[in-house]
Design an enzyme around this catalytic site. Structure first.
Site, PDB file in Angstrom:
ATOM      1  N   ASN A 191      46.725  35.900  36.621  1.00 44.31           N
ATOM      2  CA  ASN A 191      46.293  36.115  35.220  1.00 44.31           C
ATOM      3  C   ASN A 191      45.477  37.286  34.908  1.00 44.31           C
ATOM      4  OD1 ASN A 191      46.385  35.586  32.564  1.00 44.31           O
ATOM      5  ND2 ASN A 191      44.242  34.332  32.542  1.00 44.31           N
ATOM      6  N   ASP A 249      40.536  29.889  33.808  1.00 44.91           N
ATOM      7  CA  ASP A 249      40.082  31.227  33.961  1.00 44.91           C
ATOM      8  C   ASP A 249      39.008  30.900  34.539  1.00 44.91           C
ATOM      9  OD1 ASP A 249      39.675  31.577  30.239  1.00 44.91           O
ATOM     10  OD2 ASP A 249      41.392  32.029  32.254  1.00 44.91           O
ATOM     11  N   HIS A 256      42.200  37.903  32.805  1.00 44.51           N
ATOM     12  CA  HIS A 256      41.237  37.592  31.732  1.00 44.51           C
ATOM     13  C   HIS A 256      40.378  38.588  30.522  1.00 44.51           C
ATOM     14  CE1 HIS A 256      38.976  34.048  29.414  1.00 44.51           C
ATOM     15  NE2 HIS A 256      37.932  35.215  30.060  1.00 44.51           N
ATOM     16  N   SER A 266      38.973  40.396  34.237  1.00 42.60           N
ATOM     17  CA  SER A 266      39.118  40.411  35.921  1.00 42.60           C
ATOM     18  C   SER A 266      40.824  39.682  35.671  1.00 42.60           C
ATOM     19  CB  SER A 266      38.240  38.797  36.028  1.00 42.60           C
ATOM     20  OG  SER A 266      37.383  39.579  35.451  1.00 42.60           O
TER      21      SER A 266
HETATM   22  C1  GRF Z   1      45.196  41.198  26.098  1.00 39.65           C
HETATM   23  O1  GRF Z   1      43.526  41.024  26.073  1.00 39.65           O
HETATM   24  C2  GRF Z   1      44.938  40.142  28.032  1.00 39.65           C
HETATM   25  O2  GRF Z   1      43.187  40.680  28.644  1.00 39.65           O
HETATM   26  C3  GRF Z   1      45.147  38.431  26.919  1.00 39.65           C
HETATM   27  O3  GRF Z   1      45.454  38.776  26.056  1.00 39.65           O
HETATM   28  C4  GRF Z   1      45.539  40.177  25.254  1.00 39.65           C
HETATM   29  C5  GRF Z   1      46.620  39.870  24.697  1.00 39.65           C
HETATM   30  O4  GRF Z   1      47.380  40.927  26.100  1.00 39.65           O
HETATM   31  N1  GRF Z   1      45.360  37.721  28.000  1.00 39.65           N
HETATM   32  P1  GRF Z   1      48.759  42.167  26.308  1.00 39.65           P
HETATM   33  O5  GRF Z   1      48.394  43.096  25.539  1.00 39.65           O
HETATM   34  O6  GRF Z   1      50.010  41.375  24.900  1.00 39.65           O
HETATM   35  O7  GRF Z   1      49.313  42.606  27.435  1.00 39.65           O
END
Ligand code: GRF
Length: 203
Positions: free
Chosen positions: A106, A144, A108, A135
């Site tokens: 994942n 997380d 985060h 991370s």
């Molecule tokens: C990002 O900030 C990611 O860190 C979190 O979801 C947000 C959207 O990510 N997990 P994405 O543009 O859909 O990849």
């Protein structure tokens, strides 16, 4: 190396990973993109790339466990070596996480272990930290909290709000996630007994 990517929305991390796979000549492939939301823009991007897509809607299941079981059945059809959560906005049950132990990754948007959960950029501003980041970590049953594979770091500026800070972090997410995925595809990642991650060949 067979990858399945799970999304819930925009999929900018998915797109970054897709670009890496297409351009870096690595021995890895995105076998499927799976979303819990049928209208996720990332699904359209995946379809335009000719990638198989699936939607498993959490609204169609009475319990979290039933959803997770249905999701795992769909994922397992693609026999992934790694399952990459990329903006996947569901908390996964212990059974699901243990089914993919050592294979579930994942990203985060904070410097874990600081600021788990949601609204991480506001948490960082409220805490008055001077540095923030993202991370990439192995997923464990504790939210997380898993072994960290890679991190980025960005300054928190005096006039930042959650939006400006989120944008600065998001740009680094794409760099950090693709770096981590490259290491995974190259088979350089080892989860050590003490819960720390070792990447072979790093100085
Ligand atoms: C990002 O900030 C990611 O860190 C979190 O979801 C947000 C959207 O990510 N997990 P994405 O543009 O859909 O990849």
């Amino acid at each position: 190396c067979r990858l399945v990517v799970l999304i819930s929305g925009r999929g900018s991390n998915l797109q970054a990973i897709g670009e890496l796979i297409k351009t870096a000549g690595l021995n890895g492939r995105i076998e499927a993109v799976i979303s819990n939301k049928g209208d996720a823009p990332g699904l359209e991007w995946a379809q335009r790339q000719g990638l198989p897509t699936e939607t498993v809607s959490h609204r169609e299941f009475a319990t979290r466990e039933a959803f997770d079981q249905a999701l795992a059945r769909v994922i397992d059809r693609y026999q992934p070596d790694y399952v990459l959560l990329a903006g996947f906005m569901r908390i996964l049950s212990t059974d699901f996480v243990q089914h993919y132990a050592g294979k579930l990754i994942n990203i985060h948007p904070s410097l874990l272990p600081s600021f788990p959960g949601l609204n991480t950029h506001q948490q960082a501003l409220d805490a008055g930290v001077q540095f923030h980041g993202c991370s990439v970590h192995f997923v464990t049953p504790v939210l997380d909290d898993g072994p960290i594979l890679a991190q980025s770091i960005v300054p928190v500026l005096h006039d930042d709000d959650a939006q400006t800070l989120a944008e600065r972090v998001l740009a680094t997410e794409h760099q950090v996630y693709t770096q981590a995925v490259r290491w995974l595809i190259e088979g350089r990642v080892r989860l050590q007994a003490d819960g720390r991650v070792e990447v072979a060949g790093l100085a």
